[in-house]
Design a protein around this motif. Structure first.
Motif, PDB file in Angstrom:
ATOM      1  N   ASN A 233       0.448  -1.044   0.264  1.00  0.00           N
ATOM      2  CA  ASN A 233      -0.366  -0.475  -0.037  1.00  0.00           C
ATOM      3  C   ASN A 233       1.064   1.077  -0.074  1.00  0.00           C
ATOM      4  N   ASN A 234       1.653   1.521  -0.786  1.00  0.00           N
ATOM      5  CA  ASN A 234       2.747   2.358  -0.920  1.00  0.00           C
ATOM      6  C   ASN A 234       3.362   2.902   0.183  1.00  0.00           C
ATOM      7  N   TYR A 235       3.620   2.179   1.180  1.00  0.00           N
ATOM      8  CA  TYR A 235       4.396   2.295   2.811  1.00  0.00           C
ATOM      9  C   TYR A 235       3.371   2.851   3.928  1.00  0.00           C
ATOM     10  N   ALA A 236       1.900   3.286   3.035  1.00  0.00           N
ATOM     11  CA  ALA A 236       1.175   3.394   4.893  1.00  0.00           C
ATOM     12  C   ALA A 236       2.024   2.865   5.551  1.00  0.00           C
ATOM     13  N   PRO A 237       1.650   3.784   6.976  1.00  0.00           N
ATOM     14  CA  PRO A 237       2.130   3.160   7.600  1.00  0.00           C
ATOM     15  C   PRO A 237       1.215   2.736   8.640  1.00  0.00           C
ATOM     16  N   LYS A 238       1.712   1.311   8.648  1.00  0.00           N
ATOM     17  CA  LYS A 238       1.094   0.375   9.893  1.00  0.00           C
ATOM     18  C   LYS A 238       2.196   0.633  11.425  1.00  0.00           C
ATOM     19  N   PHE A 239       3.105   1.079  11.082  1.00  0.00           N
ATOM     20  CA  PHE A 239       4.401   1.539  12.616  1.00  0.00           C
ATOM     21  C   PHE A 239       4.727   2.536  12.117  1.00  0.00           C
ATOM     22  N   ALA A 240       4.514   3.871  12.081  1.00  0.00           N
ATOM     23  CA  ALA A 240       5.480   5.196  10.774  1.00  0.00           C
ATOM     24  C   ALA A 240       6.903   5.087  11.351  1.00  0.00           C
ATOM     25  N   ALA A 241       7.882   4.962  10.793  1.00  0.00           N
ATOM     26  CA  ALA A 241       9.278   4.681  10.288  1.00  0.00           C
ATOM     27  C   ALA A 241       9.504   6.169  11.558  1.00  0.00           C
ATOM     28  N   ALA A 242       8.956   7.578  12.077  1.00  0.00           N
ATOM     29  CA  ALA A 242       9.683   8.252  12.710  1.00  0.00           C
ATOM     30  C   ALA A 242       9.002   7.410  14.119  1.00  0.00           C
TER      31      ALA A 242
END
Length: 294
Positions: A233-242
């Motif tokens: 899903n185009n890296y839509a966040p499950k757990f955000a990188a930040a």
């Protein structure tokens, strides 16, 4: 049914508070962000006008805040929410924060006759929504038992890790292991791609061999390998990188305080920090873009 104060109604806090409402509790919630307060009303949460109001008249106060500084600003201030809690009340801080701040909160609790638990969580947004979080809890076993029904409404597992601050230690090192595994996976897929090994073949090997890990099945960094992955899903966040970068920073701070030199963990932190500079909103598995594969 009991009335519970809840400070921090963001991505994790709101579904946690909503599950308490579903379990039959009255929740008085507060967040500094007006949109978060508005959305909370939709879940049956009674929105307070301030953090102090959210804590007024409750026996349990739960906090879910982004950083240690926010916990200090919300709780470790004169005339703050702790000042209106009666002796014997319980504070559950589920924020993922630095150990010194957590221990300072425990000490303030002792001064005021308030029982404090540091109880950071694992399970992410999906776990918060489903009520399947794991709580890593530092504090007294008797206090945990007093509020166990609340933990059971929000999660599926509680682990009493030890004394004050130990829950934060457990969360930090757990995230270090996860982040290190995730970065190692991205490196493996990049090496395989550049040397002509198909991603599916590598996945088939890793998932049935000694390289298997939780990150592979839940945060696979390439699309088409795991159903429902952020990569699909185009890296839509499950757990955000930040957020993972923040957790790895906490792990690095804990390592420094313990006199431990990080090698693998520090490398993972550097890669997540690099991703977070411009793309911290993306899922943490997008870190693969920082090891050469676009």
């Amino acid at each position: 049914m009991s009335t519970i104060g809840f400070i921090g109604l963001g991505t994790m806090g709101r579904p946690m508070a909503a599950n308490l409402v579903k379990a039959g509790h009255e929740v008085k919630g507060f967040d500094v962000v007006s949109d978060a307060r508005d959305r909370a009303v939709e879940d049956g949460i009674k929105v307070a006008s301030s953090a102090v109001e959210a804590a007024t008249g409750v026996n349990v106060l739960i906090t879910m805040l982004p950083k240690g500084d926010h916990v200090r600003q919300a709780l470790l201030v004169a005339d703050g929410p702790l000042s209106v809690l009666a002796p014997g009340a319980v504070v559950i801080d589920s924020s993922s924060i630095d150990v010194p701040t957590s221990r300072d909160l425990h000490e303030r609790g002792v001064e005021l006759g308030i029982e404090v638990l540091d109880a950071p969580v694992s399970g992410g947004l999906a776990g918060a929504q489903a009520g399947t979080l794991t709580f890593m809890i530092g504090g007294a076993a008797e206090t945990v038992e007093k509020v166990r029904p609340l933990f059971e409404a929000m999660g599926s597992r509680t682990v009493l890790t030890g004394g004050p601050g130990s829950g934060q230690v457990a969360k930090a090192v757990n995230q270090m292991v996860f982040g290190s595994s995730l970065v190692a996976l991205t490196e493996a897929f990049v090496i395989a791609e550049r040397l002509g090994l198909a991603p599916q073949k590598l996945f088939d090997v890793l998932s049935t061999s000694s390289g298997d890990c939780w990150a592979l099945h839940n945060f696979c960094p390439l699309p088409g390998l795991v159903d429902g992955s952020a990569a699909d899903n185009n890296y839509a966040p499950k757990f955000a990188a930040a957020l993972l970068a923040k957790d790895l920073g906490l792990a690095a701070t804990a390592a420094d305080s313990a006199g431990v030199e990080l090698v693998v963990g520090r490398g993972a932190k550097d890669k997540l920090d690099e991703l977070s500079i411009k793309d911290g909103h993306l899922d943490a598995s997008a870190v693969i873009t920082k090891v050469g594969l676009k």
